[in-house]
Design a protein around this motif. Structure first.
Motif, mmCIF file in Angstrom:
data_model
loop_
_atom_site.group_PDB
_atom_site.id
_atom_site.type_symbol
_atom_site.label_atom_id
_atom_site.label_comp_id
_atom_site.label_asym_id
_atom_site.label_seq_id
_atom_site.Cartn_x
_atom_site.Cartn_y
_atom_site.Cartn_z
ATOM 1 N N HIS A 92 43.466 39.221 38.946
ATOM 2 C CA HIS A 92 42.371 38.320 39.514
ATOM 3 C C HIS A 92 41.730 38.762 40.741
ATOM 4 C CE1 HIS A 92 44.471 35.457 36.740
ATOM 5 N NE2 HIS A 92 43.633 34.953 36.448
ATOM 6 N N LEU A 93 40.481 38.304 40.987
ATOM 7 C CA LEU A 93 40.072 38.534 42.269
ATOM 8 C C LEU A 93 39.925 37.315 43.009
ATOM 9 C CD1 LEU A 93 37.287 41.265 41.514
ATOM 10 C CD2 LEU A 93 39.471 41.797 42.614
ATOM 11 N N PHE A 136 40.138 39.493 35.984
ATOM 12 C CA PHE A 136 39.610 40.838 35.323
ATOM 13 C C PHE A 136 38.782 40.720 34.162
ATOM 14 C CE2 PHE A 136 42.629 43.844 37.905
ATOM 15 C CZ PHE A 136 42.384 43.406 39.111
ATOM 16 N N ALA A 137 38.985 39.852 33.348
ATOM 17 C CA ALA A 137 38.491 39.701 31.955
ATOM 18 C C ALA A 137 36.900 39.699 32.022
ATOM 19 C CB ALA A 137 39.242 38.689 31.049
ATOM 20 N N ILE A 138 36.465 39.048 33.084
ATOM 21 C CA ILE A 138 34.891 38.706 32.941
ATOM 22 C C ILE A 138 34.147 39.662 34.268
ATOM 23 C CG2 ILE A 138 35.251 36.287 32.226
ATOM 24 C CD1 ILE A 138 34.678 35.335 34.975
ATOM 25 N N TRP A 139 34.929 40.603 34.850
ATOM 26 C CA TRP A 139 34.623 41.459 35.775
ATOM 27 C C TRP A 139 34.485 42.880 35.193
ATOM 28 C CZ3 TRP A 139 38.139 44.456 39.273
ATOM 29 C CH2 TRP A 139 37.479 45.393 40.196
ATOM 30 N N ASP A 140 33.253 43.515 35.237
ATOM 31 C CA ASP A 140 32.982 44.695 34.773
ATOM 32 C C ASP A 140 33.705 46.064 35.410
ATOM 33 O OD1 ASP A 140 31.822 45.147 37.183
ATOM 34 O OD2 ASP A 140 29.773 45.681 36.320
ATOM 35 N N GLY A 141 34.670 45.782 36.511
ATOM 36 C CA GLY A 141 35.376 46.688 36.993
ATOM 37 C C GLY A 141 34.650 47.555 38.032
ATOM 38 N N GLN A 142 33.330 47.211 38.337
ATOM 39 C CA GLN A 142 32.668 48.102 39.557
ATOM 40 C C GLN A 142 32.591 47.401 40.690
ATOM 41 O OE1 GLN A 142 31.210 51.237 38.629
ATOM 42 N NE2 GLN A 142 32.459 50.934 36.719
ATOM 43 N N ALA A 197 41.662 50.672 40.825
ATOM 44 C CA ALA A 197 43.080 51.417 40.408
ATOM 45 C C ALA A 197 43.675 50.227 39.662
ATOM 46 C CB ALA A 197 43.889 52.042 41.227
ATOM 47 N N SER A 198 43.776 48.777 40.144
ATOM 48 C CA SER A 198 44.537 47.775 39.539
ATOM 49 C C SER A 198 43.715 47.374 38.407
ATOM 50 C CB SER A 198 44.468 46.853 40.562
ATOM 51 O OG SER A 198 45.179 45.361 40.040
ATOM 52 N N TYR A 199 42.324 47.442 38.332
ATOM 53 C CA TYR A 199 41.703 47.041 37.219
ATOM 54 C C TYR A 199 41.774 48.008 36.060
ATOM 55 C CZ TYR A 199 37.472 46.390 34.027
ATOM 56 O OH TYR A 199 36.742 46.200 33.089
ATOM 57 N N GLN A 200 41.821 49.533 36.507
ATOM 58 C CA GLN A 200 41.963 50.337 35.306
ATOM 59 C C GLN A 200 43.307 50.246 34.638
ATOM 60 O OE1 GLN A 200 39.627 52.429 34.079
ATOM 61 N NE2 GLN A 200 38.350 51.573 35.097
ATOM 62 N N ASP A 201 44.524 49.980 35.506
ATOM 63 C CA ASP A 201 45.732 49.885 35.026
ATOM 64 C C ASP A 201 45.801 48.517 34.079
ATOM 65 O OD1 ASP A 201 48.763 50.202 35.147
ATOM 66 O OD2 ASP A 201 48.621 48.152 36.023
ATOM 67 N N TRP A 202 45.045 47.535 34.401
ATOM 68 C CA TRP A 202 44.882 46.361 33.660
ATOM 69 C C TRP A 202 44.246 46.520 32.430
ATOM 70 C CZ3 TRP A 202 40.545 43.988 32.175
ATOM 71 C CH2 TRP A 202 40.544 42.821 31.208
ATOM 72 N N LEU A 203 43.009 47.392 32.364
ATOM 73 C CA LEU A 203 42.338 48.196 31.210
ATOM 74 C C LEU A 203 43.220 48.670 30.468
ATOM 75 C CD1 LEU A 203 39.537 47.398 30.079
ATOM 76 C CD2 LEU A 203 38.917 49.667 31.183
ATOM 77 N N ALA A 204 44.001 49.533 30.676
ATOM 78 C CA ALA A 204 44.711 50.544 29.998
ATOM 79 C C ALA A 204 45.857 49.645 29.104
ATOM 80 C CB ALA A 204 45.395 51.513 30.784
ATOM 81 N N LYS A 205 46.442 48.753 29.784
ATOM 82 C CA LYS A 205 47.084 47.922 29.071
ATOM 83 C C LYS A 205 46.458 46.996 28.056
ATOM 84 C CE LYS A 205 50.497 47.273 32.791
ATOM 85 N NZ LYS A 205 51.379 46.736 33.714
ATOM 86 N N HIS A 213 40.180 40.459 25.101
ATOM 87 C CA HIS A 213 39.098 40.160 26.093
ATOM 88 C C HIS A 213 37.807 40.540 25.553
ATOM 89 C CE1 HIS A 213 41.613 37.918 28.884
ATOM 90 N NE2 HIS A 213 42.596 39.120 29.004
ATOM 91 N N PRO A 214 36.695 40.077 25.338
ATOM 92 C CA PRO A 214 35.432 40.891 24.846
ATOM 93 C C PRO A 214 34.820 42.056 25.782
ATOM 94 C CG PRO A 214 35.149 38.153 25.010
ATOM 95 C CD PRO A 214 36.486 38.573 25.788
ATOM 96 N N GLN A 215 35.422 41.930 27.083
ATOM 97 C CA GLN A 215 34.926 43.145 27.798
ATOM 98 C C GLN A 215 35.676 44.281 27.302
ATOM 99 O OE1 GLN A 215 33.951 42.309 31.972
ATOM 100 N NE2 GLN A 215 34.884 44.199 32.561
#
Length: 707
Positions: free
Chosen positions: A26-27, A40-46, A91-99, A147-149
């Protein structure tokens, strides 16, 4: 990790976000008045980084599922610490996204299968089909934690298909069905050309393809509704969407059902179940209880009805309290066949009284309401209250008689079948795919409840209701029909579909130019175009004096010579039948003259029509302003003479070539006056003074006149 603006920076940014923190997946953003958590599920990671004169700014794009994408900016952040923060956030977002991608890969095939259910659906995709899929897909997404994203990154094509249906299903369904209709129209074009005696027109072809859960086809006079019913039934079987035995066609009368069955048999579809509502209700009861219902003799035998009613009246009218109540009523209002000067019990056999009482009993039973609810409905109408007090004990005795004999009447058949279907609809209705109803404008509330029970319930795919009717021709309110069940179709079935047949093959344009705007003066009638195949410029509706009836007939016969023609004389009731009718039939056999009442003319047609006695107080009929029947059948806000207007429209539209409207030259009906003063294309030989309204005639909608 958390990064915040300094006190000075916070003061400078005032109400904007001044702090960002990273929590697990979360942010967290803070401002002076608000703390906002973004998963993170509704953030685009940028992380979009920009530098000001003194401090830095971070901007994030978030896309909540039920809202448009938006940006969140954090101001006043210390510039030299921002790079480190961005690296950690990314980095935190990419780790979450990989999982999440790993999780997605495990369930991806199931989402693909769900998407393909809709995209591979054959035939028309109904609203209920989509809603069932949305429910199932929503459960799957929640269960799998997708998550849709994540899907949009891992499998963009699947995202567009699967989540496109979830988020924009209605528009995608409409596009898919539009494409399906276009394909079917092309594929079956030659078949539509030859399935009936004449090729189906475009609106008829579109009607054949209607297949949502609840479909209403508005079929105006002479527009070929029977051809559509027959063609649709044959199309469903020929296209292998169903088999004949899984189709039910319901009609209101035995004659109509027999005619439809014969036409289907001629087309090789003997196994289609064609039935009246009552016969179908009997089948339901027998199938779900194991016993056939016993129909009371009071429902079918006039002698039995006469005997039972006479005995009931003779017994009750000798009771002082009952006799007093009836005499009190007679001191203020009349009752058919009763004379207050004679002993009431001695008049217990009076047929006119019997007819009126049975009518009131039937009316009360059809209401399907409690005594308190019906009392409330008649409250304030002294005559209705008094008539209710007379009839209620009779109705209760009648119902007790049926119950003790373990019998039912026709109303009871419908109600019992409805109760059983509400409990066991999924089991019984599973044997049907399509329920078709002819003359739907004549539907009553109790029959509507049976249809809803038949087409409802929880099951994989409920039968489709295909109702064909015309609210412009709804003329049986006295028999319990409710035109609002047609006009308010979409209020009852919000996802329903309404189409109309827009061409009439019966009457030419001059008759249509009178009849169609006339009926649409009533704003509650559903607007639709009804264009005539045949056009002509010569006016064909004539307003003439009743004194010229025989002269007009003589001239018509002379103009036809020995050529055969048909002439239908139509009266508001049987009292309008001319005395010389039989002699005219013998004198001009080539005219094939018949007489019918306006109600009986429904469904008939002739080359020429004479509408008789369209006089003040006759047509429209002079209705009561009070009484039980008025209270039970009244419709809030309905315009004056609404039912009579529909009946007059039916009479007007029986003619193929010309129509003469006869009235007393000094007592013309308000309808005659309206036709003369309302800018309708009619010919008149009546005195103009008699045709004047004391007030302006009802307004004709401009759109109706332009059809």
């Amino acid at each position: 990790m958390k990064l915040s603006a300094s006190k000075l920076a916070q003061w400078c940014v005032q109400g904007d976000h001044y702090s960002i923190a990273l929590e697990e997946h979360h942010l967290v953003f803070e401002s002076k008045h608000l703390t906002e958590t973004v998963p993170f599920a509704i953030w685009d990671g940028q992380c979009r980084l920009s530098r000001g004169l003194l401090w830095g700014k971070l901007t994030f794009i978030v896309s909540p599922a039920d809202q448009p994408a938006r940006s969140i900016s954090v101001y006043g952040l210390p510039w030299f610490e921002l790079s480190s923060l961005v690296e950690q956030l990314t980095a935190s977002y990419q780790d979450w996204l990989a999982k999440q991608k790993n999780t997605f890969m495990l369930v991806e095939h199931e989402l693909v299968a769900l998407r393909d259910e809709l995209e591979g659906h054959k035939g028309y995709l109904r609203d209920a089909d989509l809603q069932q899929w949305v429910s199932k897909a929503g459960i799957a997404v929640a269960e799998f934690g997708v998550h849709p994203q994540v899907a949009s990154i891992a499998n963009p094509a699947l995202y567009q298909g699967f989540f496109g249906w979830l988020q924009n299903g209605s528009a995608m369904r409409e596009a898919k069905n539009t494409q399906w209709r276009e394909t079917e129209l092309e594929r079956w074009s030659q078949w539509f050309d030859g399935i009936e005696s004449s090729p189906l027109n475009p609106s008829q072809r579109q009607a054949v393809l209607m297949d949502d859960n609840h479909n209403l086809l508005l079929a105006g006079a002479g527009s070929g509704k029977t051809s559509v019913l027959m063609a649709r039934t044959q199309y469903l079987v020929a296209s292998e969407q169903t088999t004949p035995e899984r189709i039910v066609m319901l009609a209101f009368g035995k004659k109509a059902s027999e005619e439809m069955a014969q036409r289907l048999a001629s087309a090789g579809l003997r196994n289609v179940e064609v039935s009246t509502f009552h016969s179908f209700a009997t089948k339901v009861i027998k199938a779900l209880t194991g016993n056939a219902p016993v129909l009371s003799a009071l429902a079918t035998d006039e002698e039995a009805k006469l005997s039972w009613m006479t005995l009931w009246l003779a017994e009750h009218l000798t009771q002082p309290a009952v006799e007093k109540r009836w005499l009190k009523h007679l001191s203020q209002w009349k009752l058919p066949g009763l004379n207050a000067e004679r002993k009431l019990a001695e008049q217990a056999h009076e047929p006119r009284l019997h007819k009126w009482l049975w009518r009131q009993v039937d009316l009360l039973i059809q209401q399907n309401k409690s005594q308190a609810a019906m009392r409330s409905q008649v409250n304030g109408d002294a005559r209705a209250e008094s008539e209710f007090a007379l009839v209620w004990p009779l109705m209760r005795s009648y119902q007790t008689h049926l119950s003790q004999a373990n019998e039912v009447d026709f109303n009871g058949l419908i109600k019992e079948a409805t109760k059983l279907l509400l409990r066991k609809s999924a089991t019984f209705s599973a044997q049907y795919d399509h329920i078709m109803v002819d003359e739907y404008q004549d539907i009553s509330p109790s029959r509507m409840e049976m249809l809803e029970a038949l087409c409802g319930g929880k099951r994989e795919r409920a039968p489709s209701l295909f109702a064909v009717g015309d609210d412009w021709q709804a003329i049986y309110r006295f028999a319990g029909s409710d035109v609002s069940l047609t006009t308010d179709f979409l209020a009852r079935f919000p996802a329903g579909v309404i189409r109309y047949l827009d061409v009439t093959y019966r009457f030419h344009s001059q008759i249509g130019a009178v009849a169609n705007p006339f009926i649409q003066v009533n704003p509650r009638q559903l607007a639709k175009p009804l264009n005539s195949v045949k056009t002509q410029k010569k006016k064909a509706v004539h307003l003439v004096s009743s004194e010229t009836l025989e002269d007009t007939l003589t001239k018509l016969a002379a103009s036809k010579g020995e050529r055969d023609a048909t002439l239908m004389m139509i009266g508001r009731n049987h009292a309008s039948k001319p005395e010389g009718f039989s002699s005219w039939q013998a004198r001009w056999p080539s005219l094939n003259i018949v007489f019918v009442t306006a109600h009986a003319s429904k469904g008939l047609e002739a080359d020429f029509t004479f509408l008789l006695d369209v006089n003040e107080g006759v047509f429209p009929a002079k209705g009561q302003s009070e009484g039980l029947e008025v209270a039970m059948l009244s419709v809030d806000g309905e315009m004056e003479h609404a039912e009579e207007r529909r009946l007059f429209y039916v009479a007007l539209t029986r003619a193929r070539q010309a129509c003469w409207i006869f009235c007393h030259p000094e007592k013309p009906s308000v309808f005659v006056k309206e036709l003369w003063q309302g800018d309708y294309p009619v010919m008149s030989k009546l005195p103009k003074k008699a045709l004047e309204f004391e007030q302006a005639p009802p307004a004709i909608e401009q759109s109706a006149m332009s059809e």
